[in-house]
Design an enzyme around this catalytic site. Structure first.
Site, mmCIF file in Angstrom:
data_model
loop_
_atom_site.group_PDB
_atom_site.id
_atom_site.type_symbol
_atom_site.label_atom_id
_atom_site.label_comp_id
_atom_site.label_asym_id
_atom_site.label_seq_id
_atom_site.Cartn_x
_atom_site.Cartn_y
_atom_site.Cartn_z
ATOM 1 N N GLN A 108 9.420 0.081 6.806
ATOM 2 C CA GLN A 108 9.906 -0.683 5.647
ATOM 3 C C GLN A 108 10.581 0.249 4.634
ATOM 4 O O GLN A 108 9.992 0.582 3.591
ATOM 5 C CB GLN A 108 8.738 -1.409 4.973
ATOM 6 C CG GLN A 108 8.169 -2.550 5.800
ATOM 7 C CD GLN A 108 6.824 -3.037 5.276
ATOM 8 O OE1 GLN A 108 5.936 -2.232 5.009
ATOM 9 N NE2 GLN A 108 6.675 -4.335 5.146
ATOM 10 N N ASP A 141 7.266 -9.618 -4.675
ATOM 11 C CA ASP A 141 6.390 -8.694 -3.959
ATOM 12 C C ASP A 141 6.542 -7.267 -4.499
ATOM 13 O O ASP A 141 7.657 -6.832 -4.804
ATOM 14 C CB ASP A 141 6.779 -8.717 -2.470
ATOM 15 C CG ASP A 141 5.869 -7.862 -1.628
ATOM 16 O OD1 ASP A 141 4.673 -8.176 -1.588
ATOM 17 O OD2 ASP A 141 6.353 -6.884 -1.024
ATOM 18 N N TYR A 168 7.315 -0.725 -7.722
ATOM 19 C CA TYR A 168 7.773 0.441 -6.967
ATOM 20 C C TYR A 168 9.290 0.580 -6.819
ATOM 21 O O TYR A 168 9.752 1.361 -6.002
ATOM 22 C CB TYR A 168 7.142 0.418 -5.561
ATOM 23 C CG TYR A 168 5.677 0.060 -5.593
ATOM 24 C CD1 TYR A 168 4.741 0.976 -6.087
ATOM 25 C CD2 TYR A 168 5.219 -1.189 -5.193
ATOM 26 C CE1 TYR A 168 3.397 0.646 -6.163
ATOM 27 C CE2 TYR A 168 3.878 -1.530 -5.254
ATOM 28 C CZ TYR A 168 2.965 -0.602 -5.739
ATOM 29 O OH TYR A 168 1.646 -0.937 -5.820
ATOM 30 N N GLU A 193 3.706 -9.641 -8.444
ATOM 31 C CA GLU A 193 2.585 -8.997 -7.769
ATOM 32 C C GLU A 193 2.608 -7.534 -8.198
ATOM 33 O O GLU A 193 3.415 -6.741 -7.704
ATOM 34 C CB GLU A 193 2.725 -9.074 -6.239
ATOM 35 C CG GLU A 193 1.471 -8.595 -5.549
ATOM 36 C CD GLU A 193 1.667 -7.585 -4.427
ATOM 37 O OE1 GLU A 193 0.690 -7.278 -3.740
ATOM 38 O OE2 GLU A 193 2.791 -7.080 -4.234
HETATM 39 C C1 NOJ Z 1 2.277 -6.904 -0.746
HETATM 40 C C2 NOJ Z 1 2.035 -8.023 0.217
HETATM 41 O O1 NOJ Z 1 1.151 -8.956 -0.357
HETATM 42 C C3 NOJ Z 1 1.500 -7.413 1.489
HETATM 43 O O2 NOJ Z 1 1.072 -8.408 2.392
HETATM 44 C C4 NOJ Z 1 2.561 -6.538 2.097
HETATM 45 O O3 NOJ Z 1 2.053 -5.894 3.230
HETATM 46 C C5 NOJ Z 1 3.044 -5.498 1.086
HETATM 47 N N1 NOJ Z 1 3.306 -6.047 -0.210
HETATM 48 C C6 NOJ Z 1 4.306 -4.841 1.556
HETATM 49 O O4 NOJ Z 1 5.366 -5.754 1.466
#
Ligand code: NOJ
Length: 570
Positions: free
Chosen positions: A185, A217, A221, A259
């Site tokens: 990623q 999400d 970062y 988040e």
């Molecule tokens: C937070 C998400 O809730 C989680 O499921 C994911 O693996 C990470 N971000 C990376 O995108």
């Protein structure tokens, strides 16, 4: 203006669409299209399947659905590894199916927000594939490259069980690329204005298709800076303020939900001055609810709420108990983490990274009273609650499935084959096996069975959500803790305009009694909200006496005597 019937309709639609604070009263429901309902017998949930279950969600009483990522993806991080931001994963349907879903949800008064993965993409995304052609490719600068893996060494590693570095070597480019999550990623380079513009375009694309907002999400970062933790940098806030400003032009009733799993002082920053995120997940509160319960002491909850209650008026916390990830314990002290792990995750299999990969019911040993207690806290503490699909039934988990998949098993609709989730003939087709552990087996824990039983956990949830809806004090009201010597008791008032709701919780397993000073409400009547039961009049001259058996709670509205129902034993 002359009001013709048409102009009235337009006016009401306009009024409805300009209800910009709807999210303050809303109950959210998180689900994965893939795990919810399969309409094609291929073992995977899809948008048409989800449409067929919208009536269930409307009956439950939720107001807004949060969709986990549904974009094309190689699914190495359950869709958080996006390979195309402008489409729907073919397993889940088409863009037309998505549009139909939005239309059908809106028809039932349900709003929909969706995950937007701003920070990173999948290695399979075309942008990264092009970037790999080297520095001469225009996409090269869309990612963060370095010849050294020592750069930004103050940044922590988030997926600490799997990754050993935030840099991964790319043999084609002969350089390292930056990734805060899995090495497949790569992080986008937000220093590059083209990236910022492209991601804003993605946002507009989905808003134009009718989405009501985004669960954003991994927001802390986006930017990196040497010598810092590379989290919560001012530039990151700046970018989201730009997105918000864009939404204020033409999308004023849509929301951004962050988040940001951070320490309280950093988390609260994501509200900005009411000009950044409308909502932020209350990561500081969540583990402290579990801690208070295990200690049978209110202090951890009270302390944290007092620290974080001062937020801009047009903003709201999003509260939650569980979600699709582990119950994260990154932002508590080492002793607190050890305590919570010992209490709630006795076996190694239940743990991942720094957290616990279990659903609500198993975390609480399937104890109905405790499940009600915590759900009632979720529904009455300040903020808008988010329910994780299946937790309204008390669904179990399977800690033997890898990563966090144990809490992502198919929704349990009925005692039929495949939990009524899919009519695939061969159960091996299913993206994940349904739960068959006897305590949580889908033959008993499922929607059809629980809808028939008046006192099932599902029906309790429906009823309690409906009670919450009777008073705007829950969503919009102030929060005041009422002191009592008895620290097993959490008692607080939610007040909004002329509504007052008193909530009392016994966090311990034992019966207990306590007094509250309610003299400011002298001559008023507490009415227990679940049964509309009148309690004795509040007196100025003496404290009010309560008893609660173990892990029980009550909510009261406090009203003028003429508004209270008659005494129930008369
Ligand atoms: C937070 C998400 O809730 C989680 O499921 C994911 O693996 C990470 N971000 C990376 O995108």
């Amino acid at each position: 203006m002359i009001y013709t019937p048409e102009s009235f309709i337009l006016f009401s639609m306009e009024k409805q669409s300009l209800d910009t604070l709807w999210f303050k009263d809303a109950v959210f429901y998180e689900l994965h299209v893939r795990t919810f309902k399969d309409s094609t017998e291929d073992g995977m949930g899809d948008f048409p399947g989800l449409i067929s279950k919208l009536d269930y969600l409307a009956r439950l009483g939720i107001d807004c659905i949060w969709l986990l990522p549904f974009f094309p993806s190689p699914l190495r991080d359950d869709g958080y590894d996006v390979s195309d931001f402008y489409n729907v994963h073919p397993d889940l349907g088409t863009l037309e199916d998505f549009k139909m879903f939005i239309k059908e949800a809106h028809k039932r008064g349900l709003r929909v927000i969706a995950d937007m993965v701003f920070n990173h993409v999948s290695v399979e995304h075309n942008w990264f594939q092009e970037a790999r052609q080297g520095p001469s490719n225009p996409k090269y600068n869309w990612f963060v490259w370095s010849q050294s893996s020592k750069k930004y060494s103050n940044a922590r590693i988030i997926f600490s069980d799997i990754e050993t570095s935030n840099w991964a070597w790319d043999p084609e480019v002969k350089a390292y690329y930056w990734h805060r999550f899995y090495n497949h990623q790569p992080d986008l380079n937000y220093e590059n204005p083209e990236v910022r513009e492209e991601m804003k375009k993605v946002v507009r694309f989905w808003l134009d298709l009718g989405l009501d907002g985004f669960r954003c999400d991994a927001v802390p970062y986006l930017f990196e800076k040497e010598g810092t933790k590379c989290e919560n940098l001012p530039e990151t806030h700046g970018f989201f303020k730009e997105v918000r400003a864009m939404m204020e032009q033409g999308y004023r009733d849509r929301i951004l939900l962050a988040e940001a799993n951070q320490w309280p002082t950093d988390t609260i920053e994501y509200f900005g001055d009411g000009d950044e995120f409308h909502m932020v997940f209350n990561f500081p509160l969540m583990p402290r609810i579990f801690m208070s319960l295990a200690r049978a002491n209110r202090q951890a909850i009270v302390d944290i709420i007092q620290q974080i209650s001062n937020i801009p008026k047009n903003c709201q916390w999003a509260t939650f108990l569980r979600n699709h990830d582990e119950l994260t314990l990154e932002m508590v002290t080492t002793e607190e983490r050890e305590f919570i792990l010992t209490e709630y995750a006795k076996h190694q299999k239940m743990r991942i990274n720094l957290g616990i990969r279990r659903r609500l019911a198993p975390l609480l040993d399937n104890d109905r009273l405790t499940m009600e207690l915590l759900t009632a806290l979720l529904l009455s503490l300040p903020g808008s609650p988010t329910i994780y699909y299946g937790d309204e039934l008390g669904m179990g988990d399977n800690t033997y499935l890898g990563d966090r998949n144990g809490v992502r098993t198919p929704m349990q609709w009925s005692p039929d084959a495949n939990a009524g989730f899919s009519e695939a003939v061969d159960p091996e087709y299913l993206y994940m096996p349904p739960v068959v552990n006897p305590s949580y087996h889908y033959e008993s824990i499922n929607v059809r069975t629980q809808e028939k039983m008046p006192y099932s956990f599902l029906n309790w949830n429906k009823k309690t959500i409906a009670i919450r809806k009777k008073s705007q004090a829950f969503g919009r009201g102030g929060f005041r803790v009422l002191g009592s010597e008895n620290e097993k008791i959490l008692a607080f008032l939610r007040e909004y305009k002329d509504e007052r709701v008193l909530c009392i919780f016994n966090l311990s397993r034992q019966p207990t009694f306590f007094h509250l000073d309610l003299s400011e409400f002298a001559n008023l009547i507490p009415v227990e909200m679940a049964n509309d039961t009148r309690f004795p009049r509040i007196k100025a001259e003496r404290p009010y006496f309560f008893t609660l058996t173990g892990h029980r709670f009550m909510w009261f509205k406090i009203v003028e005597p003429h508004l209270a129902p008659p005494k129930s034993f008369e």
